[in-house]
Every structure is written in structure tokens, then in C-alpha cells.
Design a protein around this motif. Sequence first.
Motif, PDB file in Angstrom:
ATOM      1  N   GLU A  64       0.830  -1.215   0.000  1.00 54.38           N
ATOM      2  CA  GLU A  64       0.000   0.000   0.000  1.00 54.38           C
ATOM      3  C   GLU A  64       0.859   1.257   0.000  1.00 54.38           C
ATOM      4  OE1 GLU A  64      -2.855  -0.731   3.105  1.00 54.38           O
ATOM      5  OE2 GLU A  64      -4.067  -1.970   1.740  1.00 54.38           O
ATOM      6  N   ARG A  65       1.988   1.174   0.701  1.00 51.70           N
ATOM      7  CA  ARG A  65       2.914   2.304   0.734  1.00 51.70           C
ATOM      8  C   ARG A  65       3.474   2.562  -0.668  1.00 51.70           C
ATOM      9  NH1 ARG A  65       8.074   2.415   3.139  1.00 51.70           N
ATOM     10  NH2 ARG A  65       7.867   0.301   3.914  1.00 51.70           N
ATOM     11  N   ALA A  66       3.818   1.495  -1.368  1.00 48.61           N
ATOM     12  CA  ALA A  66       4.373   1.639  -2.725  1.00 48.61           C
ATOM     13  C   ALA A  66       3.341   2.261  -3.669  1.00 48.61           C
ATOM     14  CB  ALA A  66       4.835   0.283  -3.250  1.00 48.61           C
ATOM     15  N   LEU A  67       2.095   1.791  -3.595  1.00 47.68           N
ATOM     16  CA  LEU A  67       1.043   2.341  -4.465  1.00 47.68           C
ATOM     17  C   LEU A  67       0.850   3.826  -4.179  1.00 47.68           C
ATOM     18  CD1 LEU A  67      -1.633  -0.517  -4.312  1.00 47.68           C
ATOM     19  CD2 LEU A  67      -0.259   0.101  -6.315  1.00 47.68           C
ATOM     20  N   ALA A  68       0.826   4.180  -2.890  1.00 48.51           N
ATOM     21  CA  ALA A  68       0.613   5.590  -2.509  1.00 48.51           C
ATOM     22  C   ALA A  68       1.763   6.453  -3.016  1.00 48.51           C
ATOM     23  CB  ALA A  68       0.480   5.704  -0.986  1.00 48.51           C
ATOM     24  N   THR A  69       3.001   5.974  -2.857  1.00 51.54           N
ATOM     25  CA  THR A  69       4.167   6.745  -3.315  1.00 51.54           C
ATOM     26  C   THR A  69       4.134   6.940  -4.829  1.00 51.54           C
ATOM     27  OG1 THR A  69       5.466   5.799  -1.526  1.00 51.54           O
ATOM     28  CG2 THR A  69       6.702   6.829  -3.311  1.00 51.54           C
ATOM     29  N   ALA A  70       3.777   5.882  -5.551  1.00 52.14           N
ATOM     30  CA  ALA A  70       3.753   5.952  -7.019  1.00 52.14           C
ATOM     31  C   ALA A  70       2.552   6.750  -7.517  1.00 52.14           C
ATOM     32  CB  ALA A  70       3.737   4.546  -7.610  1.00 52.14           C
ATOM     33  N   GLY A  71       1.543   6.910  -6.640  1.00 51.84           N
ATOM     34  CA  GLY A  71       0.336   7.630  -7.050  1.00 51.84           C
ATOM     35  C   GLY A  71      -0.481   6.849  -8.069  1.00 51.84           C
ATOM     36  N   VAL A  72      -0.475   5.517  -7.924  1.00 47.17           N
ATOM     37  CA  VAL A  72      -1.280   4.685  -8.826  1.00 47.17           C
ATOM     38  C   VAL A  72      -2.192   3.778  -7.995  1.00 47.17           C
ATOM     39  CG1 VAL A  72       0.502   4.703 -10.621  1.00 47.17           C
ATOM     40  CG2 VAL A  72       0.460   2.827  -8.960  1.00 47.17           C
ATOM     41  N   ARG A  73      -3.206   3.238  -8.663  1.00 48.18           N
ATOM     42  CA  ARG A  73      -4.082   2.277  -8.003  1.00 48.18           C
ATOM     43  C   ARG A  73      -3.660   0.871  -8.431  1.00 48.18           C
ATOM     44  NH1 ARG A  73      -9.389   3.083 -10.426  1.00 48.18           N
ATOM     45  NH2 ARG A  73      -7.998   3.341 -12.211  1.00 48.18           N
ATOM     46  N   ALA A  74      -3.997  -0.114  -7.616  1.00 49.75           N
ATOM     47  CA  ALA A  74      -3.638  -1.495  -7.975  1.00 49.75           C
ATOM     48  C   ALA A  74      -4.213  -1.849  -9.346  1.00 49.75           C
ATOM     49  CB  ALA A  74      -4.147  -2.454  -6.899  1.00 49.75           C
ATOM     50  N   ALA A  75      -5.383  -1.326  -9.639  1.00 49.02           N
ATOM     51  CA  ALA A  75      -6.045  -1.650 -10.913  1.00 49.02           C
ATOM     52  C   ALA A  75      -5.281  -1.107 -12.127  1.00 49.02           C
ATOM     53  CB  ALA A  75      -7.474  -1.119 -10.905  1.00 49.02           C
ATOM     54  N   ASP A  76      -4.398  -0.103 -11.897  1.00 50.14           N
ATOM     55  CA  ASP A  76      -3.627   0.478 -13.008  1.00 50.14           C
ATOM     56  C   ASP A  76      -2.462  -0.418 -13.450  1.00 50.14           C
ATOM     57  OD1 ASP A  76      -5.210   2.737 -12.738  1.00 50.14           O
ATOM     58  OD2 ASP A  76      -3.786   3.736 -11.384  1.00 50.14           O
ATOM     59  N   VAL A  77      -2.082  -1.344 -12.566  1.00 50.55           N
ATOM     60  CA  VAL A  77      -0.906  -2.186 -12.809  1.00 50.55           C
ATOM     61  C   VAL A  77      -1.133  -3.096 -14.025  1.00 50.55           C
ATOM     62  CG1 VAL A  77       0.311  -4.184 -11.802  1.00 50.55           C
ATOM     63  CG2 VAL A  77      -0.088  -2.126 -10.424  1.00 50.55           C
ATOM     64  N   ASP A  78      -0.143  -3.171 -14.906  1.00 47.76           N
ATOM     65  CA  ASP A  78      -0.264  -4.026 -16.103  1.00 47.76           C
ATOM     66  C   ASP A  78       0.219  -5.448 -15.860  1.00 47.76           C
ATOM     67  OD1 ASP A  78      -1.222  -2.008 -17.931  1.00 47.76           O
ATOM     68  OD2 ASP A  78       0.792  -1.124 -17.824  1.00 47.76           O
ATOM     69  N   ALA A  79       1.134  -5.610 -14.917  1.00 43.87           N
ATOM     70  CA  ALA A  79       1.673  -6.950 -14.661  1.00 43.87           C
ATOM     71  C   ALA A  79       2.250  -7.000 -13.251  1.00 43.87           C
ATOM     72  CB  ALA A  79       2.773  -7.284 -15.673  1.00 43.87           C
ATOM     73  N   VAL A  80       2.279  -8.223 -12.693  1.00 43.31           N
ATOM     74  CA  VAL A  80       2.847  -8.436 -11.360  1.00 43.31           C
ATOM     75  C   VAL A  80       4.075  -9.336 -11.516  1.00 43.31           C
ATOM     76  CG1 VAL A  80       2.436  -9.350  -9.047  1.00 43.31           C
ATOM     77  CG2 VAL A  80       0.549  -8.270 -10.301  1.00 43.31           C
ATOM     78  N   ALA A  81       5.208  -8.884 -11.006  1.00 41.71           N
ATOM     79  CA  ALA A  81       6.431  -9.697 -11.017  1.00 41.71           C
ATOM     80  C   ALA A  81       6.788 -10.037  -9.581  1.00 41.71           C
ATOM     81  CB  ALA A  81       7.578  -8.931 -11.680  1.00 41.71           C
ATOM     82  N   VAL A  82       7.350 -11.229  -9.394  1.00 40.65           N
ATOM     83  CA  VAL A  82       7.706 -11.651  -8.035  1.00 40.65           C
ATOM     84  C   VAL A  82       8.976 -12.491  -8.087  1.00 40.65           C
ATOM     85  CG1 VAL A  82       6.243 -13.739  -8.150  1.00 40.65           C
ATOM     86  CG2 VAL A  82       6.876 -12.769  -5.926  1.00 40.65           C
ATOM     87  N   THR A  83       9.796 -12.382  -7.046  1.00 45.14           N
ATOM     88  CA  THR A  83      10.974 -13.251  -6.925  1.00 45.14           C
ATOM     89  C   THR A  83      10.506 -14.671  -6.664  1.00 45.14           C
ATOM     90  OG1 THR A  83      12.337 -11.466  -6.038  1.00 45.14           O
ATOM     91  CG2 THR A  83      13.068 -13.721  -5.601  1.00 45.14           C
TER      92      THR A  83
END
Length: 344
Positions: A64-83
Motif C-alpha cells: 500500500e505504501r508503494a502504491l501511494a508513493t507511485a500515485g497509482v491504483r492497484a487496478a492500473d498495474v499491467d503486470a505483477v512480477a515476483v521473486t
Amino acid sequence: MSSDQPLVLGIETSCDETGVGIVRGTTLLADAVASSVDEHARFGGVVPEVASRAHLQAMVPTLERALATAGVRAADVDAVAVTAGPGLAGALLVGVAAAKAYALALGKPLYGINHLAAHVAVDLLEHGPLDEPCVALLVSGGHSSLLMVPRVGGEDVVELGATVDDAAGEAYDKVARLLGLPFPGGPPIDRLAAEGDPDAIAFPRAMREDGFAFSFSGLKTAVARWVEARRRAGEPVPIADVAASFQEAVADVLTAKAIRAAADQGVEHLIIGGGVAANSRLRALAQQRCDAAGIRLRVPRPGLCTDNGAMVAALGAQLVAHGATPSALDLPADSALPVTDVLV
Ligand code: KG4
Ligand code: ZN
């Protein structure tokens, strides 16, 4: 920066840092990190169960902190990457499970990526795209390798050599412990070395002249023997000189081999990544030797060298941009993922 580049969320939980990064293409928008390092300090190393529990607690707030800093909503994300690996199995599982849940809930593709390749790709956030092949020196707490990288963020990585025993970061952590310095050992040794004489003690430089493999266990033992001999003789241990001389041996071997590898591969660029790339002497010596050899050096700023989510997002964005096939939703976490498996 054009908005047609993919907006990628990256999740990192392979060790003791819960990292969530957000990038668009090669532009860094957010890099939120919660570390459990203080909870491990008194054990002298990362305790896997403690790390896993800390990841569980930190995952949603960090995201949530990352989304707030970036000023985007989760729904705006095009892809999810994970280690997806390598790392501690239980710790990896927390990030992989979270990434699957977000990808499924958002209806977005999932990319299970290699932590080590991400340590290299993160440099794109610092220095922009690199359209030429490079050699990468990857030096972290668990791995040390020299890689031939035809395209940063691409899937074809060739390992030229790796450590045959301890990783460079592991040597730092073990030497710090025997000098009575806190864990992780890299930062305190780096600081202390600034006050010491790097030529005070001639520690061994194993395998410096041959091949592209490394060995740091003999160096660690040599430091331990030297310190023990002093203590047995009742003489004071000049820990700043020990730190500086140890650090010089590590930086000397790493840079000599990396530059030889770049010359051998006929490439003009060298990238250094991983936690040990934050080391001030390694950075300075690499710059000096690259300048002399006509090689262009790229090292991300120290905050991007140690584990973070931005590096995962950076690699994910490259994979998306080049049309890589997303991972399956039953993607496994692989604690021993080979460095050449960039995308799982
Ligand atoms: O990449 P990283 O954050 O985690 C792993 O993937 O392992 O690397 C952690 C390692 C530790 O061994 C730590 O002591 C080392 O990086 N490190 C450093 C410095 N900062 C962190 N080593 C030398 N000098 C530093 N300034
Ligand atoms: Zn790492």
C-alpha cells in the motif's frame, strides 16, 4: 516517459527484506522496503522462520505504501512480477502467494523471476536502457557470479564462473562476526575500512589470475588465523587495518576478474549488482580499473544494490516489454533456482 510502457508491480521476499517496487518501463515510481534485519541481529544471521513471519506482516502495508508513493491504483498495474527464487523457501512462498493473489484478483499476468537477474536489471532504473551486451558481476550474500548478459532483462544469461565456496557477502558477514561487528557485516566493515590501511596485511587473493570462478573461504580463514594469532599473543587486534586489508583483497579479486571477463567476451560494458555492489572500495576500484581498460561501468546507487522490490519490477518490465510468456498461476517458489533461469 511515455505511458505506453508497462506499469509493473514487483514483489521481493527472498531473504529479510519485504520489498515492493513499482516501475513504468525503466522509470522508478516507488521502492518500498520493510526489513526484519533487526530481528535477526542477535542470532548473527537470518532466521528463516522469523523472516517468513515478518514478510507476512509487512506485505500488505508495504504494497500500500508503494502504491501511494507511485500515485497509482492497484487496478492500473499491467503486470505483477515476483521473486520466485533463489532464496529462503518459506520467505519466497510469502511473496509468491501474495503475487498470485494480486495477479488473480486484478486479472493481470504474473511473472516469476530470478532474484539474481533482477540485481542486474535494476541498473536500468539508474542509468537507463542499455542496448548492448555486457558482463555482469553479481555479488550478494548468497551468490557470487560473473555472467555474460546479451541483453539486460533478457532471458539468455550465460554463467562464466561462480564462487566455489563462500559468496563475497558471506565472507563479509563471517569476517565481521569474527571481528565482533554486527550482522550484516558489509556496511560495518566498509565503514571501519575507511580508517584502516589496506596494505597493512597481505591477505591471499585466491584464483585471481585463473578463470572466472571465485573462492573466498581461504581468505576468511586467513583473516581468522591472523586475528587468532594476535589474540593468542595477547596483542591488540587492529580491526580497522584487518577490515581494510580484507576489503582490499575482495575488491581486488572481484574487479580483476570482472574486467578480464569483459575483455574476454569482447564487451564494452560492465554492470555490478547485488548487496556487495554497495561497497565503497569495490565501486571505486572498479571505476578506476574500468577507466584504465576502456570499459564503461554501471553500478546502481547503493540503495538499489541491496534487496528491494524495484529490481523485481525492473526485470518484470523488461520481460513484459519483450513479450515474454507469463508464468503459470501454479508457479512454484524455487529456493535453488539457477542464475540462468531468468523467468520461471
Ligand atoms: O543482495 P543482498 O542484499 O541479499 C542477498 O541477495 O543475499 O546482499 C546482502 C549482502 C550481505 O552479505 C551484506 O553484508 C552485503 O551484501 N553488503 C555489503 C555492503 N552492504 C551490504 N558488503 C560490502 N559492503 C557493503 N557496503
Ligand atoms: Zn539479493
